[in-house]
Design an enzyme around this catalytic site. Sequence first.
Site, short mmCIF file in Angstrom:
data_model
loop_
_atom_site.label_atom_id
_atom_site.label_comp_id
_atom_site.label_asym_id
_atom_site.label_seq_id
_atom_site.Cartn_x
_atom_site.Cartn_y
_atom_site.Cartn_z
N LYS A 21 0.84 -1.21 0.00
CA LYS A 21 0.00 0.00 0.00
C LYS A 21 0.87 1.25 0.00
O LYS A 21 0.66 2.18 -0.79
CB LYS A 21 -0.89 -0.02 1.24
CG LYS A 21 -1.77 1.21 1.40
CD LYS A 21 -2.58 1.19 2.68
CE LYS A 21 -1.81 1.77 3.83
NZ LYS A 21 -2.55 2.74 4.66
N ARG A 26 2.69 6.08 -2.97
CA ARG A 26 3.82 6.97 -3.31
C ARG A 26 4.10 6.97 -4.81
O ARG A 26 4.34 8.03 -5.40
CB ARG A 26 5.07 6.52 -2.53
CG ARG A 26 5.03 6.96 -1.08
CD ARG A 26 6.08 6.23 -0.26
NE ARG A 26 6.18 6.81 1.08
CZ ARG A 26 5.25 6.66 2.04
NH1 ARG A 26 4.16 5.95 1.81
NH2 ARG A 26 5.41 7.21 3.22
N ASP A 48 -7.66 2.40 -0.08
CA ASP A 48 -6.70 3.51 0.06
C ASP A 48 -5.97 3.80 -1.25
O ASP A 48 -5.82 4.96 -1.64
CB ASP A 48 -5.66 3.21 1.15
CG ASP A 48 -6.22 3.48 2.54
OD1 ASP A 48 -7.45 3.65 2.67
OD2 ASP A 48 -5.41 3.52 3.49
N ASN A 89 -11.05 7.01 3.58
CA ASN A 89 -10.57 6.91 4.96
C ASN A 89 -9.04 6.82 5.02
O ASN A 89 -8.48 6.31 5.98
CB ASN A 89 -11.19 5.66 5.61
CG ASN A 89 -11.16 5.72 7.13
OD1 ASN A 89 -11.01 6.80 7.72
ND2 ASN A 89 -11.30 4.57 7.78
N GLN A 166 3.69 11.15 8.41
CA GLN A 166 3.05 11.51 7.13
C GLN A 166 3.13 13.01 6.86
O GLN A 166 3.15 13.43 5.70
CB GLN A 166 1.60 11.03 7.12
CG GLN A 166 1.49 9.51 7.12
CD GLN A 166 0.05 9.02 7.30
OE1 GLN A 166 -0.88 9.83 7.42
NE2 GLN A 166 -0.12 7.71 7.34
N ASP A 309 2.61 -0.62 11.53
CA ASP A 309 1.39 -1.25 11.01
C ASP A 309 1.35 -2.77 11.22
O ASP A 309 0.39 -3.41 10.80
CB ASP A 309 1.22 -0.92 9.53
CG ASP A 309 0.85 0.55 9.31
OD1 ASP A 309 0.46 1.22 10.28
OD2 ASP A 309 0.96 1.02 8.16
N ASN A 332 1.58 6.47 19.00
CA ASN A 332 0.89 7.01 17.81
C ASN A 332 -0.12 6.02 17.22
O ASN A 332 -0.88 6.38 16.33
CB ASN A 332 1.87 7.62 16.79
CG ASN A 332 2.38 6.66 15.76
OD1 ASN A 332 2.40 5.45 15.96
ND2 ASN A 332 2.82 7.20 14.63
N GLU A 337 -6.93 4.70 12.41
CA GLU A 337 -8.33 4.57 12.03
C GLU A 337 -9.25 4.54 13.25
O GLU A 337 -10.41 4.90 13.20
CB GLU A 337 -8.54 3.33 11.17
CG GLU A 337 -8.02 3.44 9.75
CD GLU A 337 -6.51 3.28 9.62
OE1 GLU A 337 -5.77 3.50 10.61
OE2 GLU A 337 -6.06 2.94 8.52
N HIS A 383 -9.23 -1.68 9.47
CA HIS A 383 -8.79 -2.91 8.80
C HIS A 383 -7.81 -3.72 9.64
O HIS A 383 -7.86 -4.94 9.64
CB HIS A 383 -8.17 -2.54 7.44
CG HIS A 383 -7.11 -1.49 7.50
ND1 HIS A 383 -5.96 -1.54 6.76
CD2 HIS A 383 -7.00 -0.34 8.23
CE1 HIS A 383 -5.20 -0.48 7.01
NE2 HIS A 383 -5.83 0.26 7.90
N ARG A 384 -6.92 -3.03 10.35
CA ARG A 384 -5.92 -3.81 11.10
C ARG A 384 -6.52 -4.44 12.37
O ARG A 384 -6.09 -5.50 12.80
CB ARG A 384 -4.69 -2.96 11.40
CG ARG A 384 -4.08 -2.40 10.12
CD ARG A 384 -2.61 -2.23 10.11
NE ARG A 384 -2.23 -1.49 8.90
CZ ARG A 384 -2.03 -2.03 7.69
NH1 ARG A 384 -2.12 -3.33 7.51
NH2 ARG A 384 -1.73 -1.27 6.65
N LYS A 410 -9.89 -1.56 3.22
CA LYS A 410 -9.08 -0.33 3.22
C LYS A 410 -7.67 -0.62 2.71
O LYS A 410 -7.08 0.16 1.98
CB LYS A 410 -9.03 0.28 4.62
CG LYS A 410 -8.28 1.60 4.69
CD LYS A 410 -8.35 2.19 6.08
CE LYS A 410 -7.80 3.62 6.12
NZ LYS A 410 -6.34 3.72 6.06
#
Length: 429
Positions: A21, A26, A48, A89, A166, A309, A332, A337, A383-384, A410
């Site tokens: 992803k 990118r 995404d 999202n 980000q 992630d 963080n 989400e 999603h995670r 996502k």
Amino acid sequence: MDVIVNNTPSLSGTIDALSSKNYTTRYLLVAALAEGTSTIYYPAHSEDSDAMRRCIQDLGAVLVEDDEKITITGFGSTPRPTGELNVGNAGAVLRFLMGIAALGEEITFVNTYPESLGKRPHQDLIDALEQLGAEVDHQEGRLPITIRGGQPQGGVIRVSGSVSSQYLSALLFLTPLLPQDSTIEVLHDLKSKVVIGQTLEVLEQAGIVIHASDDYMSFKVPGSQKYQPANYTVQGDYPGSAAILAAAAVTKSDVTVTRLMEKSKQGERAIIDVLKMMNVPLTHEDNIVHVQGNGKLTAVEFDGDAATDAVLAMVAAAVFAEGTSRFYNVENLRYKECDRITDYLHELSKAGARVEERQAEIIVHGRPEGVEGGVEINAHYDHRVIMALTIVGLRSKEPLRIKDAHHVAKSYPGYFDHLQALGANVEWV
Ligand SMILES: O=C(O)C1=C[C@@H](OP(=O)(O)O)[C@@H](O)[C@H](O)C1
Ligand SMILES: C=C(OP(=O)(O)O)C(=O)O
């Protein structure tokens, strides 16, 4: 749609990892910022990455796609005026495009996920864009956000990295296109620092020159650069594959996942090392991971910021480990989400896991005997969380029903298909 996850003692088979992803978003962006035509092989297909496709088209890029590749003719440094952009999202897509919006006259990012992305903070990036002369309307740093560019020139920009990397990535994509040179200073801490390595790698592939300090806290960016059109190949995705590998680790398994580059800059490749530390039998050679799980794991301590992630999947594996595991430096996760500490641990506890939260830590007292299950899980649009609770369901005595599990799309629309192909007893209802 909901998913029922039933107890599944064993998994076996081979799957190709989904495409990354982070690299897809990118590559789509740098191709759009180039004048000329670029080709991206094996781009990811998910909500995404589709959001990035849709938005760069709205901004004037021309996309042609077949099963294997996508060709993109970019708009360079002059995005087409467009009133509104809808990023769905997707946090990274929003933040990267907030940077690019500073090149235009006026763009409004709409709020289509008020309970998820609509709650996430963007103030630190807004502050940075204002230093460049942009005017930004926002709701206390949240969506909807309107950006009026005001012809930014470059210069010195200070941005906090303590909530998300980000914001810094957004500035690294924007500043090469500004007429003057820029200096970017990162204030406080830089979370998810490894992800900046992916941004710099892609920028270099697109012909952009950036001088970064070794600690990624300071950058010199020459102005008036041009993104070059190029050919890109997207590597396999570690964050999504981490969930498959953790599922293999908690069951009796003979599972192979291909397309996982050993030398990848994705921090989430640490799933391999963490599972090894947990004494899961696995090998990683020639970009192929082979797990021969026996369902036995031992507890681990891990700095989760190195693999943001993949932490939820690691925690799900730790639920069944012998001993107490600790995942630290993960504050963080609260700005994702959902609040991936409080909300996630709440759902894990409902399923029978023994977990404790600190402001920046997740502590797991393992239950090698398995957990009770038999409850409904709130996916919190995440999603995670969905992927991680599925891992737990595989070793729950009674089935778990994961509500609104379609939000898995996502990042990984094929997750449940892949698990079913490996023999997992999961069904959509
Ligand atoms: O730059 C990116 O593509 C991403 C950066 C990370 O976010 P943070 O820097 O906010 O931790 C990561 O969690 C997210 O999934 C993707
Ligand atoms: C947090 C994530 O993505 P984003 O920040 O791009 O929404 C994620 O993919 O887990």
